[in-house]
Design a protein around this motif. Structure first.
Motif, PDB file in Angstrom:
ATOM      1  N   GLU A 130      -0.463  -4.722   0.234  1.00  0.00           N
ATOM      2  CA  GLU A 130       0.041  -3.657   1.094  1.00  0.00           C
ATOM      3  C   GLU A 130      -0.152  -2.322   0.414  1.00  0.00           C
ATOM      4  O   GLU A 130      -0.181  -2.242  -0.808  1.00  0.00           O
ATOM      5  CB  GLU A 130       1.528  -3.881   1.387  1.00  0.00           C
ATOM      6  N   VAL A 166       1.933  -2.687   9.658  1.00  0.00           N
ATOM      7  CA  VAL A 166       2.617  -3.950   9.894  1.00  0.00           C
ATOM      8  C   VAL A 166       2.813  -4.069  11.394  1.00  0.00           C
ATOM      9  O   VAL A 166       3.310  -3.140  12.034  1.00  0.00           O
ATOM     10  CB  VAL A 166       3.984  -3.978   9.167  1.00  0.00           C
ATOM     11  N   ARG A 195       3.608 -10.837  -2.122  1.00  0.00           N
ATOM     12  CA  ARG A 195       3.252  -9.458  -1.773  1.00  0.00           C
ATOM     13  C   ARG A 195       2.940  -8.649  -3.018  1.00  0.00           C
ATOM     14  O   ARG A 195       3.588  -8.797  -4.047  1.00  0.00           O
ATOM     15  CB  ARG A 195       4.387  -8.812  -0.982  1.00  0.00           C
ATOM     16  N   ARG A 224       1.827  -4.529  -4.024  1.00  0.00           N
ATOM     17  CA  ARG A 224       1.706  -3.150  -3.549  1.00  0.00           C
ATOM     18  C   ARG A 224       0.559  -2.464  -4.279  1.00  0.00           C
ATOM     19  O   ARG A 224       0.524  -2.449  -5.510  1.00  0.00           O
ATOM     20  CB  ARG A 224       3.011  -2.399  -3.816  1.00  0.00           C
TER      21      ARG A 224
END
Length: 194
Positions: A30, A109, A125, A127
């Motif tokens: 992300e 998202v 996840r 970043r």
């Protein structure tokens, strides 16, 4: 190494991504737009499907399982454009004993959906941020913030950059897809040119 015809610049996220691919079935990268998620994903992927391609988006409506086929890890770039892939990836992860099956990247998202699983236990996840001073090529990385916070002494280096170079480096965007030799391209990419 080339990714989509461009030279890949090593990123600080590479090592953590490799570790997560060794332990989890799927990794979701992300981060903000244009920070290099696609290039990072391609660098680590065995195969890929780019969901911002209309053919792949159409395929996701007709036969989404086909988009999951390919060498692992399989990159699903801009997965949020075909959110039904999330649950399909989860199922593939559930039935596979092997880690590192999928990398999902995207800047947005999709809206909440009661039928979409949370991903708990299947998706790890990570970043990704914009390029660091070192990743931009302006630093050797000899001075590390963690070392300074730990009280390590600061050592002078012969490779320091003068103040004008620091200011130019800060003011010139260096997005992963922009050629640093073409400063107007970087400025145009962030909307600073008419």
């Amino acid at each position: 190494m080339l990714a989509l015809g461009r030279e890949y610049r090593a990123r600080h996220i590479d090592a953590p991504l490799r570790k997560l691919l060794d332990i989890g079935g799927a990794v979701v990268i992300e981060g903000p737009r244009a920070c290099g998620k696609t290039m990072t994903g391609l660098h680590h992927a065995g195969s890929y499907a780019l969901l911002d391609d209309q053919v792949n988006r159409d395929l996701s409506q007709v036969s989404p399982q086909v988009l999951l086929e390919g060498d692992s890890p399989r990159l699903l770039d801009e997965w949020q454009l075909a959110p039904q892939l999330w649950n399909l990836v989860r199922r593939k992860v559930d039935v596979s004993p092997h880690p590192g099956r999928f990398i999902l990247t995207g800047s947005a998202v999709p809206a909440d959906d009661d039928t979409r699983h949370s991903g708990a236990g299947r998706f790890l996840r990570l970043r990704q941020r914009t390029m660091t001073w070192q990743e931009k090529g302006h630093s050797t990385g000899n001075v590390k913030l963690g070392d300074l916070l730990a009280g390590s002494p600061l050592r002078a280096a012969a490779d320091t950059v003068d103040l004008h170079q620091v200011i130019a480096g800060i003011l010139t965007p260096r997005l992963p897809g922009n050629d640093p030799a073409v400063p107007r391209a970087g400025a145009a990419a962030v909307g600073r040119l008419p």
